[in-house]
Design a protein around this motif. Structure first.
Motif, PDB file in Angstrom:
ATOM      1  N   ASN A  43       3.100  -4.638  -0.970  1.00  0.00           N
ATOM      2  CA  ASN A  43       2.435  -5.129   0.236  1.00  0.00           C
ATOM      3  C   ASN A  43       1.065  -5.682  -0.104  1.00  0.00           C
ATOM      4  N   PHE A  45      -2.846  -6.023   0.455  1.00  0.00           N
ATOM      5  CA  PHE A  45      -3.772  -4.977   0.886  1.00  0.00           C
ATOM      6  C   PHE A  45      -5.204  -5.438   0.737  1.00  0.00           C
ATOM      7  N   ARG A  54      -6.190  -0.808   3.148  1.00  0.00           N
ATOM      8  CA  ARG A  54      -5.455  -1.220   4.341  1.00  0.00           C
ATOM      9  C   ARG A  54      -4.314  -2.121   3.878  1.00  0.00           C
ATOM     10  N   PHE A  55      -3.089  -1.644   4.082  1.00  0.00           N
ATOM     11  CA  PHE A  55      -1.898  -2.399   3.737  1.00  0.00           C
ATOM     12  C   PHE A  55      -1.477  -3.239   4.928  1.00  0.00           C
ATOM     13  N   LEU A  57       1.447  -4.886   6.826  1.00  0.00           N
ATOM     14  CA  LEU A  57       2.887  -4.659   6.903  1.00  0.00           C
ATOM     15  C   LEU A  57       3.576  -5.874   7.506  1.00  0.00           C
ATOM     16  N   THR A  65       3.644  -7.144  11.166  1.00  0.00           N
ATOM     17  CA  THR A  65       4.038  -6.079  12.093  1.00  0.00           C
ATOM     18  C   THR A  65       2.950  -5.022  12.283  1.00  0.00           C
ATOM     19  N   GLY A  66       1.855  -5.164  11.580  1.00  0.00           N
ATOM     20  CA  GLY A  66       0.778  -4.194  11.725  1.00  0.00           C
ATOM     21  C   GLY A  66       0.147  -3.880  10.387  1.00  0.00           C
ATOM     22  N   TYR A  67      -0.497  -2.727  10.330  1.00  0.00           N
ATOM     23  CA  TYR A  67      -1.139  -2.318   9.092  1.00  0.00           C
ATOM     24  C   TYR A  67      -1.099  -0.795   8.983  1.00  0.00           C
ATOM     25  N   GLU A  68      -1.365  -0.348   7.792  1.00  0.00           N
ATOM     26  CA  GLU A  68      -1.406   1.092   7.510  1.00  0.00           C
ATOM     27  C   GLU A  68      -2.594   1.346   6.598  1.00  0.00           C
ATOM     28  N   ASP A  69      -3.434   2.322   6.948  1.00  0.00           N
ATOM     29  CA  ASP A  69      -4.599   2.684   6.147  1.00  0.00           C
ATOM     30  C   ASP A  69      -4.317   3.923   5.317  1.00  0.00           C
ATOM     31  N   SER A  70      -4.942   3.974   4.146  1.00  0.00           N
ATOM     32  CA  SER A  70      -4.856   5.169   3.311  1.00  0.00           C
ATOM     33  C   SER A  70      -6.184   5.377   2.603  1.00  0.00           C
ATOM     34  N   ASP A  71      -6.644   6.625   2.627  1.00  0.00           N
ATOM     35  CA  ASP A  71      -7.817   6.996   1.838  1.00  0.00           C
ATOM     36  C   ASP A  71      -7.441   8.038   0.782  1.00  0.00           C
TER      37      ASP A  71
END
Length: 99
Positions: A43, A45, A54-55, A57, A65-71
């Motif tokens: 993806n 990012f 922040r990926f 999507l 279709t949106g996003y997904e965060d990861s720390d």
């Protein structure tokens, strides 16, 4: 090696001085043939301050279709190392000439 570029990449390259460089961003381009032996993520990012990823999507047909965060430290480290590898191989915008 003679490279061919899509109309969109030529457009993106021509707009970079006005959109990205004018805002202080450093831009490098990585031709696909220089990325074959890099392990890149599936993806797109954005890496923020080497602490948050922040990926972006997308659906199977490419629709956002949106996003997904990861720390999570392991995810941040993985994405940081991918950015470093790509940056080292990239060509500075001033030296990159799409045909």
């Amino acid at each position: 090696m003679a490279l061919r570029f899509s109309d969109y990449i030529r457009y993106e390259h021509s707009a970079t001085p006005y959109a990205n460089l004018a805002g202080g961003e450093l831009v490098r381009w990585l031709p696909r043939h220089r990325a074959s032996d890099l392990a890149l993520l599936g993806n797109d990012f954005r890496l923020f301050d080497e602490r948050l990823v922040r990926f972006g999507l997308r659906s199977g047909d490419g629709e956002a279709t949106g996003y997904e965060d990861s720390d999570a430290p392991a995810v941040v480290k993985l994405c940081s190392s991918a950015v470093e590898a790509v940056w080292e191989r990239g060509i500075d915008h001033a030296d990159h000439r799409p045909a």
